[in-house]
Motif scaffolding. Structure first.
Motif, PDB file in Angstrom:
ATOM      1  N   ASP A 218     -17.032   5.766   7.386  1.00  0.00           N
ATOM      2  CA  ASP A 218     -17.488   6.952   6.653  1.00  0.00           C
ATOM      3  C   ASP A 218     -16.671   7.180   5.381  1.00  0.00           C
ATOM      4  N   ALA A 219     -16.040   6.129   4.864  1.00  0.00           N
ATOM      5  CA  ALA A 219     -15.199   6.254   3.674  1.00  0.00           C
ATOM      6  C   ALA A 219     -15.762   5.426   2.516  1.00  0.00           C
ATOM      7  N   VAL A 220     -15.472   5.854   1.315  1.00  0.00           N
ATOM      8  CA  VAL A 220     -15.755   5.085   0.110  1.00  0.00           C
ATOM      9  C   VAL A 220     -14.406   4.636  -0.423  1.00  0.00           C
ATOM     10  N   ILE A 221     -14.261   3.332  -0.604  1.00  0.00           N
ATOM     11  CA  ILE A 221     -12.987   2.777  -1.054  1.00  0.00           C
ATOM     12  C   ILE A 221     -13.181   2.185  -2.437  1.00  0.00           C
ATOM     13  N   MET A 222     -12.290   2.561  -3.352  1.00  0.00           N
ATOM     14  CA  MET A 222     -12.331   2.034  -4.713  1.00  0.00           C
ATOM     15  C   MET A 222     -10.999   1.365  -5.014  1.00  0.00           C
ATOM     16  N   LYS A 223     -11.063   0.231  -5.721  1.00  0.00           N
ATOM     17  CA  LYS A 223      -9.858  -0.469  -6.121  1.00  0.00           C
ATOM     18  C   LYS A 223      -9.981  -0.832  -7.588  1.00  0.00           C
ATOM     19  N   LYS A 224      -8.940  -0.544  -8.347  1.00  0.00           N
ATOM     20  CA  LYS A 224      -8.918  -0.878  -9.764  1.00  0.00           C
ATOM     21  C   LYS A 224      -8.856  -2.394  -9.911  1.00  0.00           C
ATOM     22  N   LEU A 225      -9.705  -2.931 -10.780  1.00  0.00           N
ATOM     23  CA  LEU A 225      -9.711  -4.364 -11.054  1.00  0.00           C
ATOM     24  C   LEU A 225      -9.117  -4.618 -12.426  1.00  0.00           C
ATOM     25  N   ASP A 226      -8.290  -5.626 -12.526  1.00  0.00           N
ATOM     26  CA  ASP A 226      -7.774  -6.050 -13.814  1.00  0.00           C
ATOM     27  C   ASP A 226      -8.538  -7.304 -14.212  1.00  0.00           C
TER      28      ASP A 226
ATOM     29  N   TYR B 157       0.827  -1.192   0.000  1.00  0.00           N
ATOM     30  CA  TYR B 157       0.000   0.000   0.000  1.00  0.00           C
ATOM     31  C   TYR B 157       0.869   1.251   0.000  1.00  0.00           C
ATOM     32  N   GLU B 158       0.440   2.234  -0.808  1.00  0.00           N
ATOM     33  CA  GLU B 158       1.123   3.522  -0.796  1.00  0.00           C
ATOM     34  C   GLU B 158       0.364   4.446   0.137  1.00  0.00           C
ATOM     35  N   ILE B 159       1.076   5.196   0.907  1.00  0.00           N
ATOM     36  CA  ILE B 159       0.464   6.161   1.814  1.00  0.00           C
ATOM     37  C   ILE B 159       0.682   7.545   1.229  1.00  0.00           C
ATOM     38  N   MET B 160      -0.361   8.357   1.291  1.00  0.00           N
ATOM     39  CA  MET B 160      -0.254   9.707   0.765  1.00  0.00           C
ATOM     40  C   MET B 160       0.812  10.463   1.551  1.00  0.00           C
ATOM     41  N   THR B 161       1.715  11.093   0.828  1.00  0.00           N
ATOM     42  CA  THR B 161       2.775  11.836   1.480  1.00  0.00           C
ATOM     43  C   THR B 161       2.337  13.277   1.732  1.00  0.00           C
TER      44      THR B 161
ATOM     45  N   GLN C 230      -7.902  13.782 -12.657  1.00  0.00           N
ATOM     46  CA  GLN C 230      -7.003  13.309 -13.707  1.00  0.00           C
ATOM     47  C   GLN C 230      -5.671  12.811 -13.152  1.00  0.00           C
ATOM     48  N   SER C 231      -5.131  13.494 -12.172  1.00  0.00           N
ATOM     49  CA  SER C 231      -3.831  13.080 -11.627  1.00  0.00           C
ATOM     50  C   SER C 231      -3.912  11.674 -11.030  1.00  0.00           C
ATOM     51  N   ILE C 232      -5.025  11.363 -10.398  1.00  0.00           N
ATOM     52  CA  ILE C 232      -5.198  10.031  -9.810  1.00  0.00           C
ATOM     53  C   ILE C 232      -5.427   9.000 -10.911  1.00  0.00           C
ATOM     54  N   ARG C 233      -6.252   9.353 -11.931  1.00  0.00           N
ATOM     55  CA  ARG C 233      -6.490   8.422 -13.039  1.00  0.00           C
ATOM     56  C   ARG C 233      -5.185   8.076 -13.739  1.00  0.00           C
TER      57      ARG C 233
ATOM     58  N   GLY D 204      -8.673   4.313 -17.067  1.00  0.00           N
ATOM     59  CA  GLY D 204      -9.172   4.903 -18.300  1.00  0.00           C
ATOM     60  C   GLY D 204     -10.609   4.485 -18.529  1.00  0.00           C
ATOM     61  N   PRO D 205     -11.148   4.829 -19.706  1.00  0.00           N
ATOM     62  CA  PRO D 205     -12.518   4.423 -20.023  1.00  0.00           C
ATOM     63  C   PRO D 205     -12.673   2.907 -19.922  1.00  0.00           C
ATOM     64  N   LYS D 206     -13.786   2.483 -19.394  1.00  0.00           N
ATOM     65  CA  LYS D 206     -14.140   1.063 -19.254  1.00  0.00           C
ATOM     66  C   LYS D 206     -13.351   0.335 -18.170  1.00  0.00           C
ATOM     67  N   THR D 207     -12.489   1.039 -17.422  1.00  0.00           N
ATOM     68  CA  THR D 207     -11.774   0.408 -16.313  1.00  0.00           C
ATOM     69  C   THR D 207     -12.790  -0.012 -15.259  1.00  0.00           C
ATOM     70  N   LYS D 208     -12.663  -1.218 -14.770  1.00  0.00           N
ATOM     71  CA  LYS D 208     -13.560  -1.721 -13.735  1.00  0.00           C
ATOM     72  C   LYS D 208     -12.983  -1.364 -12.363  1.00  0.00           C
ATOM     73  N   LEU D 209     -13.858  -0.901 -11.470  1.00  0.00           N
ATOM     74  CA  LEU D 209     -13.459  -0.553 -10.115  1.00  0.00           C
ATOM     75  C   LEU D 209     -14.327  -1.319  -9.120  1.00  0.00           C
ATOM     76  N   LEU D 210     -13.699  -1.885  -8.119  1.00  0.00           N
ATOM     77  CA  LEU D 210     -14.402  -2.480  -6.996  1.00  0.00           C
ATOM     78  C   LEU D 210     -14.646  -1.339  -6.019  1.00  0.00           C
ATOM     79  N   ILE D 211     -15.866  -1.196  -5.542  1.00  0.00           N
ATOM     80  CA  ILE D 211     -16.168  -0.078  -4.658  1.00  0.00           C
ATOM     81  C   ILE D 211     -16.980  -0.576  -3.458  1.00  0.00           C
TER      82      ILE D 211
END
Length: 102
Positions: A47-55, A2-6, A26-29, A35-42
């Motif tokens: 009180d947080a919304v967590i999203m993870k990029k799925l391959d 995991y990367e932690i925000m600096t 855009q910076s996060i994307r 990109g378009p059509k990228t699947k995200l697990l959410i």
């Protein structure tokens, strides 16, 4: 890992539209390759919304590759047995798992 925000990274603010949509900055994307059509697990956590990029493998591309391999082998050998086709499918699966797609 995991990367932690600096401290040098700034948080962005986005607004939920009336349709429940949000814009991922855009910076996060770019950083995550979203990109378009990228699947995200959410999911929601406290009180947080967590999203993870799925391959997710592209099943249609996998099938097209398998069909090409079957056709190529059939041109060389003639009629293929069920075992020949099964071998081609298994080899394709092994290559996909190892990241070596042809």
């Amino acid at each position: 890992m995991y990367e932690i925000m600096t401290a040098s990274e700034e948080a962005d603010v986005t607004v939920v539209s009336s349709k429940g949509q949000i814009v991922i900055p855009q910076s996060i994307r770019k950083k995550l390759g979203i990109g378009p059509k990228t699947k995200l697990l959410i999911y929601g956590y406290n009180d947080a919304v967590i999203m993870k990029k799925l391959d997710v493998p592209d099943v249609l591309k996998d099938l097209e590759r398998i069909y090409r391999n079957v056709d190529e082998k059939a041109r060389k050998l003639g009629i293929l047995s069920d075992e020949d086709v099964s071998d081609i499918v298994q080899e394709s699966r092994r290559k996909r798992r190892s990241g070596r797609q042809s």
